[in-house]
Design an enzyme around this catalytic site. Structure first.
Site, short mmCIF file in Angstrom:
data_model
loop_
_atom_site.label_atom_id
_atom_site.label_comp_id
_atom_site.label_asym_id
_atom_site.label_seq_id
_atom_site.Cartn_x
_atom_site.Cartn_y
_atom_site.Cartn_z
N ASN A 147 -1.68 11.74 11.72
CA ASN A 147 -2.68 12.77 12.03
C ASN A 147 -1.97 13.89 12.77
OD1 ASN A 147 -2.59 12.19 14.89
ND2 ASN A 147 -3.71 10.31 14.36
N GLY B 216 -4.73 2.43 10.20
CA GLY B 216 -4.16 2.43 8.85
C GLY B 216 -2.65 2.31 8.83
N ASP C 28 -0.48 4.47 9.62
CA ASP C 28 0.07 5.06 10.85
C ASP C 28 0.22 3.97 11.92
OD1 ASP C 28 -1.00 7.95 12.89
OD2 ASP C 28 0.93 6.93 12.66
N SER D 23 -3.86 10.19 2.51
CA SER D 23 -5.25 10.68 2.60
C SER D 23 -6.27 9.79 1.90
CB SER D 23 -5.40 12.10 2.02
OG SER D 23 -4.91 13.03 2.96
N GLY E 115 -7.21 6.78 2.54
CA GLY E 115 -7.89 5.77 3.38
C GLY E 115 -8.91 6.44 4.27
N VAL E 116 -8.59 6.47 5.56
CA VAL E 116 -9.51 7.07 6.56
C VAL E 116 -9.91 8.50 6.17
CG1 VAL E 116 -9.53 7.96 8.96
CG2 VAL E 116 -8.65 5.67 8.45
N TYR E 117 -9.00 9.23 5.52
CA TYR E 117 -9.31 10.64 5.19
C TYR E 117 -10.12 10.76 3.89
CZ TYR E 117 -6.54 12.48 9.06
OH TYR E 117 -6.06 12.80 10.31
N1 APR Z 1 1.57 -0.20 3.74
C1 APR Z 1 1.27 0.63 2.71
N2 APR Z 1 0.10 1.28 2.60
C2 APR Z 1 -0.81 1.07 3.58
C3 APR Z 1 -0.57 0.22 4.68
C4 APR Z 1 0.69 -0.42 4.73
N3 APR Z 1 1.03 -1.25 5.73
N4 APR Z 1 -1.69 0.23 5.46
C5 APR Z 1 -2.58 1.04 4.86
N5 APR Z 1 -2.07 1.53 3.73
C6 APR Z 1 -2.67 2.43 2.74
C7 APR Z 1 -4.16 2.46 2.67
O1 APR Z 1 -4.64 1.36 1.90
C8 APR Z 1 -4.37 3.78 1.98
O2 APR Z 1 -4.25 3.58 0.56
O3 APR Z 1 -2.30 3.76 3.10
C9 APR Z 1 -3.19 4.65 2.44
C10 APR Z 1 -3.57 5.76 3.42
O4 APR Z 1 -4.61 5.29 4.26
P1 APR Z 1 -4.64 5.64 5.85
O5 APR Z 1 -3.59 4.90 6.55
O6 APR Z 1 -6.04 5.47 6.30
O7 APR Z 1 -4.22 7.19 5.93
P2 APR Z 1 -5.09 8.49 5.61
O8 APR Z 1 -6.19 8.22 4.65
O9 APR Z 1 -4.09 9.53 5.26
O10 APR Z 1 -5.77 8.83 7.02
C11 APR Z 1 -4.92 9.23 8.07
O11 APR Z 1 -5.77 7.55 9.51
O12 APR Z 1 -4.47 5.96 10.45
C12 APR Z 1 -5.08 7.15 10.69
O13 APR Z 1 -3.67 8.23 12.33
C13 APR Z 1 -4.06 8.22 10.95
O14 APR Z 1 -5.71 9.80 11.60
C14 APR Z 1 -4.83 9.43 10.56
C15 APR Z 1 -5.65 8.96 9.38
#
Ligand code: APR
Length: 333
Positions: free
Chosen positions: A23, A31, A33, A116, A118-120
């Site tokens: 972020n 996630g 991160d 993006s 997941g959470v986004y």
């Molecule tokens: N290895 C590979 N992929 C992963 C892992 C992992 N260990 N954990 C999660 N993922 C995948 C999720 O399944 C998703 O497909 O990473 C992808 C991105 O999801 P998020 O981590 O939620 O990231 P994003 O959607 O970009 O949101 C970013 O979430 O974690 C917070 O600090 C981060 O605020 C930021 C936001």
């Protein structure tokens, strides 16, 4: 294979750099991160503190500390707001800026999560498409091995329509009774052997015996897979690089094939080149035959490839998205 889709936890990837979906603060989160920070240890956060955040679409690089890679590239994807707020362009720049940073640091291998998605809340099938298109464009001009790391099945999605079309096509073509097809497949190979043997015998009987060794006879036999490949590249006016990059084949494998006319490729490699050359199905079957293979109606991999060829879609990277969705091996080498 320059671009691979793999099921894994990105913190386990032994590559030069992994990419973090961070972020704007770069101070960690949930996630991927959260997973990267907990695997790397507290020193990663300390270094991130000194980076003063990161703009959406930008990328910044740090060391990887306890992770089995050399660098972490932190990029910030767009939050999905319906698609009207430049989300696609911002997501593309996440991949482009991360790849350029990896190139600047001489990384030969990079692993991405689906940024993006997941959470986004970026729609997963669209997030995958942006990732594949942006990375494959970069790989046309650069030599690197790039992994798209899928953490779990639910985080991977191709378009629903495409998935159901392919599923219907498989149901229609897939021959469950393996026995029949195994015999049919064996018959195809039998024909291939007889054909090869008879043309060799014919040549030897036509006086070749006097002048030529078996070597000459083999040379006379119908062109090999690699000879057909090189002939088709010339006929289509392609460069070698254009062909093997379109085929998702790395330069090393291509030079092995180019330098050995009897090279025995895998079926996936033959299909990768046949698709890169955009061969019609009959020529594709001919190229497979030259390498000792045939399409099999009891192979979902073959049926999915035939589906795309019948749709006139020869894009190896898009076909790989579908193959991955159906738990099949990918095309390329
Ligand atoms: N290895 C590979 N992929 C992963 C892992 C992992 N260990 N954990 C999660 N993922 C995948 C999720 O399944 C998703 O497909 O990473 C992808 C991105 O999801 P998020 O981590 O939620 O990231 P994003 O959607 O970009 O949101 C970013 O979430 O974690 C917070 O600090 C981060 O605020 C930021 C936001």
């Amino acid at each position: 294979m320059p671009l691979q889709i793999v099921r894994n936890d990105i913190t386990k990837m032994k590559v030069d750099a992994i990419v973090n979906a961070a972020n704007n603060s770069l101070l960690g989160g949930g996630g991927v991160d959260g997973a990267i920070h907990s695997a790397a240890g507290p020193d990663l956060l300390e270094e991130c503190r000194r980076l003063n955040g990161c703009k959406t679409g930008d990328a910044k690089i740090t060391k990887a500390y306890c992770l089995p890679c050399s660098y972490v590239i932190h990029t910030v994807g767009p939050r999905w707001q319906g698609g009207g707020y430049n989300e696609e362009k911002l997501l593309e720049s996440c991949y482009i800026n991360s790849l350029n940073l990896a190139k600047k640091y001489k990384c030969e291998s990079v692993a991405f999560p689906l940024i993006s998605s997941g959470v986004y809340r970026y729609p997963k099938d669209q997030a995958l498409k942006v990732a594949i298109n942006t990375i494959s464009d970069f790989l046309l001009e650069n030599d690197m091995t790039v992994y798209i790391v899928i953490f779990d099945k639910k985080s991977y999605q191709i378009s629903e329509k495409l998935f159901s079309d392919i599923k219907a096509y498989i149901d229609d073509k897939y021959v469950k009774d393996y026995e029949d097809t195994k015999n049919e497949y064996r018959r195809d190979l039998q024909i291939l052997e007889e054909y090869t043997f008879s043309s060799e015998a014919k040549l030897l009987d036509t006086g070749e015996k006097k002048s030529g060794s078996l070597e000459n006879a083999l040379d006379q036999i119908d062109e090999s897979f690699s000879q057909m490949l090189l002939r088709k590249i010339d006929e289509l006016g392609m460069t070698d690089a254009q062909c093997y990059k379109k085929a998702n084949i790395d330069r090393k494998l291509f030079s092995k094939i180019r330098s050995n006319k009897f090279y025995k490729p895998s079926k996936a490699t033959v299909l990768a080149f046949a698709l890169a050359l955009e061969l019609p199905l009959d020529e594709m079957e001919d190229m497979l035959m030259k390498a000792g293979f045939a399409f099999s109606p009891s192979s979902k991999f073959d049926i999915i490839v035939q589906y795309f060829v019948e749709q006139g879609n020869y894009k190896v990277y898009e076909i790989n998205e579908a193959l991955f969705a159906f738990d099949q091996n990918l095309i390329g080498g």
